[in-house]
Write an enzyme that holds these catalytic residues in place. Structure first.
Site, PDB file in Angstrom:
ATOM      1  N   SER A 146       1.050  -1.169  -0.001  1.00  0.00           N
ATOM      2  CA  SER A 146       0.104   0.048   0.010  1.00  0.00           C
ATOM      3  C   SER A 146       0.851   1.237  -0.018  1.00  0.00           C
ATOM      4  O   SER A 146       1.813   1.122  -0.900  1.00  0.00           O
ATOM      5  CB  SER A 146      -1.011  -0.129   1.248  1.00  0.00           C
ATOM      6  OG  SER A 146      -1.998   1.081   1.123  1.00  0.00           O
ATOM      7  N   TYR A 160      -5.202   8.111  -6.138  1.00  0.00           N
ATOM      8  CA  TYR A 160      -4.307   7.240  -5.494  1.00  0.00           C
ATOM      9  C   TYR A 160      -4.722   6.831  -4.181  1.00  0.00           C
ATOM     10  O   TYR A 160      -4.662   5.898  -3.735  1.00  0.00           O
ATOM     11  CB  TYR A 160      -2.855   8.024  -5.673  1.00  0.00           C
ATOM     12  CG  TYR A 160      -1.767   7.167  -4.918  1.00  0.00           C
ATOM     13  CD1 TYR A 160      -1.354   6.005  -5.554  1.00  0.00           C
ATOM     14  CD2 TYR A 160      -1.294   7.320  -3.761  1.00  0.00           C
ATOM     15  CE1 TYR A 160      -0.377   5.221  -5.130  1.00  0.00           C
ATOM     16  CE2 TYR A 160      -0.433   6.548  -3.109  1.00  0.00           C
ATOM     17  CZ  TYR A 160       0.263   5.676  -3.934  1.00  0.00           C
ATOM     18  OH  TYR A 160       1.222   4.828  -3.260  1.00  0.00           O
ATOM     19  N   LYS A 164      -5.625   3.486  -2.432  1.00  0.00           N
ATOM     20  CA  LYS A 164      -5.075   2.561  -1.301  1.00  0.00           C
ATOM     21  C   LYS A 164      -5.741   2.414  -0.064  1.00  0.00           C
ATOM     22  O   LYS A 164      -5.409   1.406   0.486  1.00  0.00           O
ATOM     23  CB  LYS A 164      -3.546   3.287  -1.289  1.00  0.00           C
ATOM     24  CG  LYS A 164      -2.629   3.338  -2.433  1.00  0.00           C
ATOM     25  CD  LYS A 164      -1.986   1.934  -2.710  1.00  0.00           C
ATOM     26  CE  LYS A 164      -1.031   1.901  -3.409  1.00  0.00           C
ATOM     27  NZ  LYS A 164      -0.488   0.608  -3.929  1.00  0.00           N
TER      28      LYS A 164
END
Length: 305
Positions: A146, A160, A164
């Site tokens: 991650s 993004y 994650k």
């Protein structure tokens, strides 16, 4: 409960293995565990083969599978190719990922979909495909790479951080559900790493952004392109992050999360536990130059009046 074989006798599938953390992990494993079997997946066949050659030189057995993790059928085919070749898979390292950076307002639906396809859906599909095999073998490990951005969101991070965050939640769910089958799940959370992550992310910011949006968020877009220089002193090498992954692979009782960043634990404590949200927001807005966007917009609004 069946005892897992020594790591040197296991088969490890690594996605995103052509460069960066994935390539460093493959080379580290080959060097440290003589005879280990590796399945290396990424889009670039030539770069994958170069990594495979390095690993084979020190005694590893390697299967290269060129795979675009944004393509569902290719993702579904990858686990079976590994099992057909080596007869088993003991460890899945979901390392592949990239950053679709930019102001959220300007991210196209297609770019958002691809971001989640690579960073979230591919790890989900690969894990689902391999869980029955790991269970039948008596256990195994799933490592999800991650980011600190999966614990703390920041402006201009586009899709993004959301992707994650989703991967972090998926990891928690799998850890609780799969513990009964001796399948251990851990998350690795790197901070800045000396890869081409930010240069690639910065290059993607300008794609598909209309001129009006580019002008409005000019300061933030330029700020993203400067992040690599600003974080250079804190950046870890890919090899250092790979060593953390190996620590998770070799621990009898691996932790749910491994922070792989200088000052990362302190940052998470401050941002998530200690500091008030408005102060955290202010920090990130200044760091990613959203404060300049606000100033320019207010100035423009005043002139219009």
């Amino acid at each position: 409960m069946t005892q897992s074989p020594p790591l040197a006798e296991q088969v490890i599938l690594i996605t995103g293995a052509s460069t960066g953390i994935g390539a460093a992990l493959a080379r580290r494993l080959a060097q440290q565990f003589l005879g280990i079997r590796l399945v290396l997946a990424a889009r670039n066949q030539e770069k994958l083969q170069a990594v495979a050659t390095d690993c084979e030189k020190v005694g590893a057995q390697v299967l290269v599978v060129a795979t675009d993790l944004a393509q569902l059928e290719q993702v579904k085919a990858l686990p079976q190719k590994a099992i057909d070749h080596f007869g088993r898979v003991d460890v899945l390292v979901n390392n592949a990922g990239y950053g679709q950076m930019g102001p959220m307002e300007l991210i196209s639906p297609e770019d958002a979909q691809r971001q989640f396809a690579v960073n979230f859906h591919a790890p989900l599909i690969l894990s689902q495909a391999l869980i029955p095999t790991l269970r039948e073998q008596g256990g195994g490990r799933i490592i999800n790479v991650s980011s600190l951005g999966g614990r703390v969101a920041f402006p201009a991070g586009g899709m993004y951080s959301p992707s994650k965050f989703a991967l972090e939640a998926l990891s928690d769910v799998m850890r609780m559900e799969l513990g009964a089958f001796n399948i251990k799940v851990s998350v690795i959370e790197p901070g800045p790493v000396t890869t081409d992550f930010f240069s690639v992310a910065g290059g993607k910011v300008d794609l598909n952004i209309p001129e009006a949006g580019r002008k409005l968020y000019r300061a933030a877009i330029e700020g993203i392109k400067d992040i690599e220089q600003q974080t250079a002193l804190l950046a870890w090498s890919s090899e250092r992050v790979a060593d953390v992954i190996i620590r998770a692979l070799t621990s009898r009782h691996p932790r749910p999360r491994y922070v792989a960043a200088t000052g990362g634990k302190m940052m998470l404590f401050l941002m998530r536990k200690l500091l008030p949200t408005p102060l955290v927001d202010l920090f990130w807005k200044r760091f990613y130059k959203i404060d300049q966007v606000e100033k320019e917009w207010k100035s423009l609004a005043q002139r219009v009046r």
